[in-house]
Motif scaffolding. Structure first.
Motif, short mmCIF file in Angstrom:
data_model
loop_
_atom_site.label_atom_id
_atom_site.label_comp_id
_atom_site.label_asym_id
_atom_site.label_seq_id
_atom_site.Cartn_x
_atom_site.Cartn_y
_atom_site.Cartn_z
N LEU A 160 14.55 2.27 4.18
CA LEU A 160 12.91 2.16 4.56
C LEU A 160 12.25 0.91 3.86
N THR A 161 11.57 0.22 4.88
CA THR A 161 10.66 -0.89 4.53
C THR A 161 9.58 -0.64 5.04
N ALA A 162 8.43 -1.36 4.35
CA ALA A 162 6.94 -0.99 4.75
C ALA A 162 6.85 -1.07 6.35
N ALA A 183 -3.25 4.88 5.53
CA ALA A 183 -1.90 4.72 5.64
C ALA A 183 -1.41 3.24 5.18
N GLN A 184 -2.26 2.38 5.72
CA GLN A 184 -1.84 1.03 5.64
C GLN A 184 -2.07 0.52 4.08
N THR A 185 -3.17 1.03 3.72
CA THR A 185 -3.54 0.83 2.19
C THR A 185 -2.37 1.39 1.22
N VAL A 186 -2.07 2.42 1.55
CA VAL A 186 -0.82 3.10 0.82
C VAL A 186 0.37 2.31 0.90
N LEU A 187 0.84 1.78 2.07
CA LEU A 187 2.02 1.16 2.43
C LEU A 187 1.82 -0.48 1.46
N ASP A 189 -0.05 -0.99 -1.01
CA ASP A 189 0.06 -0.73 -2.55
C ASP A 189 1.46 -0.58 -3.10
N ALA A 190 2.23 0.16 -2.28
CA ALA A 190 3.76 0.50 -2.55
C ALA A 190 4.37 -0.90 -2.70
N VAL A 191 4.17 -1.70 -1.89
CA VAL A 191 4.96 -2.95 -1.65
C VAL A 191 4.49 -3.87 -2.85
N GLU A 192 3.27 -3.65 -3.26
CA GLU A 192 2.74 -4.39 -4.34
C GLU A 192 2.97 -3.90 -5.71
N VAL A 193 3.27 -2.84 -5.78
CA VAL A 193 3.83 -2.21 -7.16
C VAL A 193 5.21 -2.39 -7.27
#
Lengths: 198, 198
Positions: A160-162, A183-187, A189-193
């Motif tokens: 899985l990728t963003a 949903a986009q904010t969450v994705l 954020d997950a990439v950033e962390v």
């Protein structure tokens, strides 16, 4: 005893088995996989809480009915991972049609037709109610996984990728700008962390 | 992002914890205790399935809303056994009032007041909707336990008798003749097959 009640009792006890159908999403504390019954409850609660983001005129009680019943066919057909192949999705659709006949066949008409109509409406995704219900169904696992710090689930979901999640989720969410933004904010954020590859 | 959405997200993630609140009732296959989230789903599905046994004019969507939210306070206050002492029930009521302020305080007005009103209506048991919701809540564990062949749960509930259960359940169920008949049938059956002392 009213004539329909024994059949309704048998149906409701069969539905107890949805609590044993395991999903690929984990609870947000990471303790165990979510089951489809508590997932359906969470979606119905989301519909009440996020009702202001539905299209104007959406019949909210209908959305709740769709969400409470949308996964019942999994009692016989099981749950399918959202990122499964088109072939697997086609097989699952056939299995769910058979499952609906088996499960809803437990109750007499006209109730049988009522349950079939709910299942068909959710699957067809044509009404504003089904579209909002499906948007919540697409959003909820993202939120649980992100809140658990495990979006990407590198061990469970190595592919899985963003970008892939965005492409999979967008068709269900883009009609609801608030939910799609979330949903986009969450994705992002997950990439950033670093818990999800871009 | 809409201004209320982050608070609503926090509320919905807190609500995920209801899936970890364990009840004294077991699933009907006896595999594990039921949790309060899947229990709430099952009650809402019962409301849809058994709607014909509510009082004429009952607002069914309101019943469903009451059932979806009635156990949320257990996230902070925990679940209490239905046969607990009056003192334990009084302590639980105080804990649930504090829990409601803590949990519903996560969302802004007017949504906060909406959730408080649902909780207060269920607890007060004065409206036809709350009375039907509470009848289903009283009936469901009897059905699960009976179907599992374990009504009486001799190991877990050595003090329960059919007479005690009848006295505990009747105030909530007698206004709904079909449901009360079903409860009495189940209790008589459990006595007959020897899983519950008379």
């Amino acid at each position: 005893m009213p004539p329909h009640l024994p059949a309704q009792l048998e149906f409701l006890l069969m539905c107890d088995r949805l609590k044993a159908v395991s999903r690929s999403t984990f609870l947000h504390d990471g303790s165990r996989p979510e089951n489809s019954a508590e997932h359906s409850w969470h979606l119905a609660l989301m519909a009440l809480t996020l009702a202001e983001y539905a299209a104007p005129g959406t019949n909210l009680p209908r959305v709740v009915e769709l969400l409470l019943t949308h996964d019942l066919v999994e009692i016989h057909a099981g749950d399918l991972h959202f990122a499964a192949s088109p072939e697997a999705h086609a097989r699952q659709a056939r299995a769910e049609t058979e499952a609906a006949a088996q499960l809803f066949g437990l109750v007499p008409e006209p109730q049988r037709a009522t349950f079939h109509a709910l299942h068909a409406e959710f699957e067809a995704a044509q009404t504003p109610e089904a579209q909002f219900a499906r948007a919540l169904d697409a959003l909820q696992p993202l939120l649980l996984t992100w809140a658990g710090g495990g979006l990407g689930c590198a061990m469970r979901e190595p592919d899985l990728t963003a970008a892939r999640l965005r492409a999979l989720k967008e068709p269900r969410l883009r009609a609801f700008p608030a939910l799609w933004t979330l949903a986009q904010t969450v994705l992002a954020d997950a990439v950033e962390v670093g818990t999800l590859p871009a």
